[in-house]
Every structure is written in structure tokens, then in C-alpha cells.
Motif scaffolding. Sequence first.
Motif, PDB file in Angstrom:
ATOM      1  N   UNK A 106      -1.234   3.826   2.415  1.00  0.00           N
ATOM      2  CA  UNK A 106      -0.497   2.977   1.481  1.00  0.00           C
ATOM      3  C   UNK A 106      -0.256   1.605   2.091  1.00  0.00           C
ATOM      4  N   UNK A 107      -0.433   0.584   1.268  1.00  0.00           N
ATOM      5  CA  UNK A 107      -0.223  -0.797   1.710  1.00  0.00           C
ATOM      6  C   UNK A 107       1.206  -0.975   2.234  1.00  0.00           C
ATOM      7  N   UNK A 108       2.157  -0.321   1.582  1.00  0.00           N
ATOM      8  CA  UNK A 108       3.560  -0.479   2.006  1.00  0.00           C
ATOM      9  C   UNK A 108       3.861   0.228   3.325  1.00  0.00           C
ATOM     10  N   UNK A 124     -11.958  -1.220   3.721  1.00  0.00           N
ATOM     11  CA  UNK A 124     -13.191  -1.263   2.934  1.00  0.00           C
ATOM     12  C   UNK A 124     -12.901  -1.604   1.482  1.00  0.00           C
ATOM     13  N   UNK A 125     -11.753  -1.175   0.979  1.00  0.00           N
ATOM     14  CA  UNK A 125     -11.391  -1.409  -0.419  1.00  0.00           C
ATOM     15  C   UNK A 125      -9.883  -1.253  -0.579  1.00  0.00           C
ATOM     16  N   UNK A 137      -5.010   1.236   0.854  1.00  0.00           N
ATOM     17  CA  UNK A 137      -6.231   0.730   1.465  1.00  0.00           C
ATOM     18  C   UNK A 137      -7.142   1.902   1.784  1.00  0.00           C
ATOM     19  N   UNK A 138      -8.419   1.742   1.445  1.00  0.00           N
ATOM     20  CA  UNK A 138      -9.449   2.681   1.880  1.00  0.00           C
ATOM     21  C   UNK A 138      -9.982   2.085   3.177  1.00  0.00           C
ATOM     22  N   UNK A 139      -9.870   2.822   4.274  1.00  0.00           N
ATOM     23  CA  UNK A 139     -10.244   2.296   5.582  1.00  0.00           C
ATOM     24  C   UNK A 139     -11.324   3.163   6.209  1.00  0.00           C
TER      25      UNK A 139
END
Length: 145
Positions: A106-108, A124-125, A137-139
Motif C-alpha cells: 500500500x502506498x500509505x 512496476x505499476x 504499488x506493484x513492485x
Amino acid sequence: MIKELTNPTQQEIEKIAQLWLASNLEAHDFVAADYWRGNYSEVKEMLPNAQLFVYSDEGELAGFMGLMEGYIAGIFVKKEYQQQGIGRALLAEAMSRNEKLTLAVYKQNQQAYRFYVKQGFTVEAERIDPQTDEVEYQMSWTRNA
């Protein structure tokens, strides 16, 4: 200290599931607590299907990681054991066994995001998690990238 659980007992699954719930409630206060509690039983059922690595300290579960075909479903460390290198050690175990790893964060959850970036993961996305409406975030990480 790190071992792979190949045939976890019901008691081990229960302890891991409890750590999953406590960690998610603590790290994701921006997601309704009922979401985590509502998924507890399903996660408990899915745990034996994942590749589980546990970090124990004198017999006590301090943290665990769940992997599913190179996807890190999560790294969870008990609050009192955080900032002691356990998450890094669990991730290193996954990195030693895989050419590529992926995950969603999660971004947060900036603490987790910074942790993964520091370990060599890149975004990545970005997408909205349809279950929580939170940005994640997809990492990914690739050996020798």
C-alpha cells in the motif's frame, strides 16, 4: 533461526494467522479493521498452500514470510522484534531461492515501501486495490538487475 514450514501444524498455522492479523491491524490503520478481521479465516485456510518461512527466537514465532510462486504475499514481524533485521533476513531467504520476486504494498504504508526500495525493489505499476480502495504499488526485484 529461519526455517521453511513444509507441513505446518494447526497450532503453527494459528500462530502465523494471529501474527498476520495483528501486523495488518497495526501497519494498515488506514484500512478498516473489519476488513482484516473479515479475511482472517480465509487467510488461515490459504496459509498451508503458501511457501512459509518462519523466524523463531528461542522457540517463539518472531516473524514469517509467505511466498506463492515468487510473489511475496507478505512479511510480518511481531512489533517487539521489529527493526532487528528479521524482515531483511526473511527477504534474503526469498532472494536466495528466486530469480525474480514480486509483491504489492500500500502506498500509505511508507515504512514497508521504503524497506522494499532499500532492498532493491522497484515500482512496476500503481493501482487501486479493489477490496480496500487503497492505492498500492506493484513492485518487483530481479537478481542482478
